[in-house]
Design a protein around this motif. Structure first.
Motif, PDB file in Angstrom:
ATOM      1  N   LYS A 241       0.720  -1.019   0.061  1.00  0.00           N
ATOM      2  CA  LYS A 241       0.157   0.028  -0.037  1.00  0.00           C
ATOM      3  C   LYS A 241       0.908   1.214  -0.011  1.00  0.00           C
ATOM      4  CE  LYS A 241      -3.646  -0.276   2.268  1.00  0.00           C
ATOM      5  NZ  LYS A 241      -4.713  -0.102   3.370  1.00  0.00           N
ATOM      6  N   SER A 242       1.933   1.242   0.804  1.00  0.00           N
ATOM      7  CA  SER A 242       2.868   2.393   0.861  1.00  0.00           C
ATOM      8  C   SER A 242       3.400   2.749  -0.434  1.00  0.00           C
ATOM      9  CB  SER A 242       3.749   2.125   2.060  1.00  0.00           C
ATOM     10  OG  SER A 242       3.418   2.075   3.176  1.00  0.00           O
ATOM     11  N   ARG A 275     -10.052   7.546  -0.462  1.00  0.00           N
ATOM     12  CA  ARG A 275     -10.023   7.162   0.949  1.00  0.00           C
ATOM     13  C   ARG A 275      -8.479   6.677   1.481  1.00  0.00           C
ATOM     14  NH1 ARG A 275     -14.657   4.192  -0.480  1.00  0.00           N
ATOM     15  NH2 ARG A 275     -13.325   2.243  -0.333  1.00  0.00           N
ATOM     16  N   GLU A 276      -8.040   5.979   0.920  1.00  0.00           N
ATOM     17  CA  GLU A 276      -6.619   5.498   1.357  1.00  0.00           C
ATOM     18  C   GLU A 276      -5.730   6.618   1.225  1.00  0.00           C
ATOM     19  OE1 GLU A 276      -5.496   1.748  -0.280  1.00  0.00           O
ATOM     20  OE2 GLU A 276      -7.184   0.647   0.589  1.00  0.00           O
ATOM     21  N   PHE A 277      -5.597   7.160   0.183  1.00  0.00           N
ATOM     22  CA  PHE A 277      -4.832   8.327   0.115  1.00  0.00           C
ATOM     23  C   PHE A 277      -4.973   9.442   1.457  1.00  0.00           C
ATOM     24  CE2 PHE A 277      -2.886  12.208  -1.658  1.00  0.00           C
ATOM     25  CZ  PHE A 277      -1.901  11.901  -2.421  1.00  0.00           C
ATOM     26  N   LYS A 278      -6.220   9.633   1.544  1.00  0.00           N
ATOM     27  CA  LYS A 278      -6.447  10.878   2.509  1.00  0.00           C
ATOM     28  C   LYS A 278      -6.104  10.220   3.924  1.00  0.00           C
ATOM     29  CE  LYS A 278      -9.755  14.403   3.983  1.00  0.00           C
ATOM     30  NZ  LYS A 278     -11.106  14.746   3.506  1.00  0.00           N
ATOM     31  N   ARG A 279      -6.466   9.084   4.120  1.00  0.00           N
ATOM     32  CA  ARG A 279      -6.017   8.481   5.357  1.00  0.00           C
ATOM     33  C   ARG A 279      -4.493   8.436   5.647  1.00  0.00           C
ATOM     34  NH1 ARG A 279      -8.057   3.355   4.558  1.00  0.00           N
ATOM     35  NH2 ARG A 279     -10.138   4.122   5.105  1.00  0.00           N
ATOM     36  N   TYR A 281      -1.967  10.328   3.828  1.00  0.00           N
ATOM     37  CA  TYR A 281      -1.346  11.783   3.811  1.00  0.00           C
ATOM     38  C   TYR A 281      -2.175  12.954   4.414  1.00  0.00           C
ATOM     39  CZ  TYR A 281       1.371   9.182   0.350  1.00  0.00           C
ATOM     40  OH  TYR A 281       1.885   8.356  -0.293  1.00  0.00           O
ATOM     41  N   GLY A 282      -3.409  12.654   5.095  1.00  0.00           N
ATOM     42  CA  GLY A 282      -4.559  13.816   5.483  1.00  0.00           C
ATOM     43  C   GLY A 282      -4.843  14.707   4.471  1.00  0.00           C
ATOM     44  N   GLN A 283      -4.795  14.457   3.469  1.00  0.00           N
ATOM     45  CA  GLN A 283      -5.395  15.287   2.273  1.00  0.00           C
ATOM     46  C   GLN A 283      -5.877  14.446   1.120  1.00  0.00           C
ATOM     47  OE1 GLN A 283      -1.720  17.469   1.084  1.00  0.00           O
ATOM     48  NE2 GLN A 283      -2.827  19.405   1.564  1.00  0.00           N
ATOM     49  N   SER A 284      -7.000  14.793   0.312  1.00  0.00           N
ATOM     50  CA  SER A 284      -7.446  14.120  -0.595  1.00  0.00           C
ATOM     51  C   SER A 284      -6.516  14.094  -1.809  1.00  0.00           C
ATOM     52  CB  SER A 284      -8.831  14.758  -1.050  1.00  0.00           C
ATOM     53  OG  SER A 284      -8.624  15.821  -1.730  1.00  0.00           O
ATOM     54  N   PRO A 285      -6.400  13.272  -2.829  1.00  0.00           N
ATOM     55  CA  PRO A 285      -5.816  13.435  -3.798  1.00  0.00           C
ATOM     56  C   PRO A 285      -5.565  14.742  -4.727  1.00  0.00           C
ATOM     57  CG  PRO A 285      -6.698  11.517  -3.950  1.00  0.00           C
ATOM     58  CD  PRO A 285      -7.265  12.072  -2.783  1.00  0.00           C
ATOM     59  N   ARG A 286      -6.726  15.437  -4.774  1.00  0.00           N
ATOM     60  CA  ARG A 286      -6.979  16.716  -5.607  1.00  0.00           C
ATOM     61  C   ARG A 286      -6.303  17.719  -4.622  1.00  0.00           C
ATOM     62  NH1 ARG A 286      -9.340  15.591  -9.725  1.00  0.00           N
ATOM     63  NH2 ARG A 286     -11.061  14.015  -9.943  1.00  0.00           N
ATOM     64  N   GLN A 287      -6.601  17.755  -3.348  1.00  0.00           N
ATOM     65  CA  GLN A 287      -5.850  18.753  -2.512  1.00  0.00           C
ATOM     66  C   GLN A 287      -4.153  18.589  -2.431  1.00  0.00           C
ATOM     67  OE1 GLN A 287      -7.936  17.516   1.102  1.00  0.00           O
ATOM     68  NE2 GLN A 287      -8.991  19.363   1.165  1.00  0.00           N
ATOM     69  N   TRP A 288      -4.152  17.371  -2.490  1.00  0.00           N
ATOM     70  CA  TRP A 288      -2.414  16.930  -2.858  1.00  0.00           C
ATOM     71  C   TRP A 288      -2.082  17.679  -3.999  1.00  0.00           C
ATOM     72  CZ3 TRP A 288       1.815  15.593  -0.269  1.00  0.00           C
ATOM     73  CH2 TRP A 288       2.931  15.113  -1.233  1.00  0.00           C
ATOM     74  N   ALA A 289      -2.724  17.491  -5.115  1.00  0.00           N
ATOM     75  CA  ALA A 289      -2.365  17.971  -6.512  1.00  0.00           C
ATOM     76  C   ALA A 289      -2.169  19.417  -6.438  1.00  0.00           C
ATOM     77  CB  ALA A 289      -3.219  17.367  -7.482  1.00  0.00           C
ATOM     78  N   GLU A 290      -3.088  20.041  -5.731  1.00  0.00           N
ATOM     79  CA  GLU A 290      -3.149  21.603  -5.829  1.00  0.00           C
ATOM     80  C   GLU A 290      -1.777  22.202  -4.828  1.00  0.00           C
ATOM     81  OE1 GLU A 290      -7.053  22.436  -4.200  1.00  0.00           O
ATOM     82  OE2 GLU A 290      -7.919  21.988  -5.891  1.00  0.00           O
TER      83      GLU A 290
END
Length: 299
Positions: A241-242, A275-279, A281-290
């Protein structure tokens, strides 16, 4: 003096931010003049050596900070967080990233083991089980071998003719150095866990079965799970997963669409990926992208 000469070579040849090809296969120079917090990356088998400034890596919650006194050794593909939190225009970071060729490292590790078996005064020692990554002191053998390798950058013909030999010399210095036993465990004959990680890394999008991984390694599921955790500090499913999430985060930071990044690393469900990305890294994938504006090729 040798470290200063190494720094001068890197500074002269790495004129831009991030990674620069040295002209020697598997050898990249890098510089950083801005602070970058630790972000997800995947280190394939490599060493990272810093000659000016300091760099940081986090693996499974453990923090490694290294500079020109220690280099980082990562003999198997590993999902880590890495950054340059102290870099600034007046305190630039200079370093080198050197890929470790498994074929050459394995051959050297086996040769060293044979010499040790035949010698009454063994040149290699047995280390405790390797775990993920390790820092090792810059000894004279490593420093001199690295300088000799980077000096080839002055002449294209020298690189073509001597590059493989000088790289082999550096590999040997690593295997003899403080992280030598650690690296030999990864590249030595019979390391089924290292082979499992290599297979996983090269086929990340394929369905993963821990039972199949254990079978290919010639172990029961329970033994495979225990040995895998000894080597990586993670359970196999946690490691998979990581690896997938770190690879996806890198792809998204590089501009790939979230859905494509998820599919590229083996996720069939976009909602499960989110779901797994936010769990993780604490951000959604779209928030991460921004939020991610990384210099191209940060090591």
């Amino acid at each position: 003096m040798s470290k200063q000469a190494i720094k001068d070579i890197i500074a002269a040849n790495a004129a831009r931010e991030g990674l620069t090809e040295s002209g020697i296969k598997g050898v990249q120079l890098f510089r950083a003049t801005q602070a970058i917090p630790c972000v997800p990356v995947v280190y394939d088998p490599c060493i990272v050596a810093i000659v000016s400034g300091e760099k940081e890596a986090i693996f499974d919650g453990q923090r490694y900070v290294y500079d020109d006194s220690k280099y980082l050794c990562c003999p198997m593909s590993m999902p880590v967080m890495a950054g340059t939190p102290a870099a600034a225009p007046d305190t630039p970071l200079y370093g080198v990233l050197i890929a470790l060729d498994p074929r050459v490292m394995s051959a050297l590790a086996m040769d060293m083991q044979m010499e040790a078996s035949a010698s009454p005064d063994p040149m290699v020692k047995t280390d405790p089980p390797a775990q993920g990554i390790r820092l090792a002191r810059w000894d004279d053998g490593f420093t001199n071998a690295l300088l000799r390798l980077l000096q080839l950058a002055k002449n294209r013909a020298d690189m073509a003719i001597l590059g493989e030999a000088r790289l082999r010399e550096l590999y040997y210095a690593i295997l003899k150095g403080e992280a030598g036993g650690f690296a030999r465990q990864a590249f030595g004959a019979g390391n089924a866990i290292a082979r499992s990680i290599a297979d996983l890394s090269s086929n990340l999008a394929a369905p993963v079965s821990i039972d199949e991984m254990a079978g290919r390694a010639g172990m029961s599921r329970a033994v495979f799970h225990r040995k895998f955790k000894q080597v990586t500090t993670m359970a196999p499913i946690q490691f998979v997963k990581s690896m997938r999430l770190n690879n996806a985060a890198m792809k998204i930071a590089g501009g790939l669409a979230v859905t494509e990044a998820a599919m590229d690393v083996g996720y069939l469900s976009a909602s499960q990926f989110s779901r797994e990305f936010k769990r993780h890294y604490g951000q959604s994938p779209r928030q991460w992208a921004e939020a991610q504006q990384l210099p191209l090729g940060v090591a």
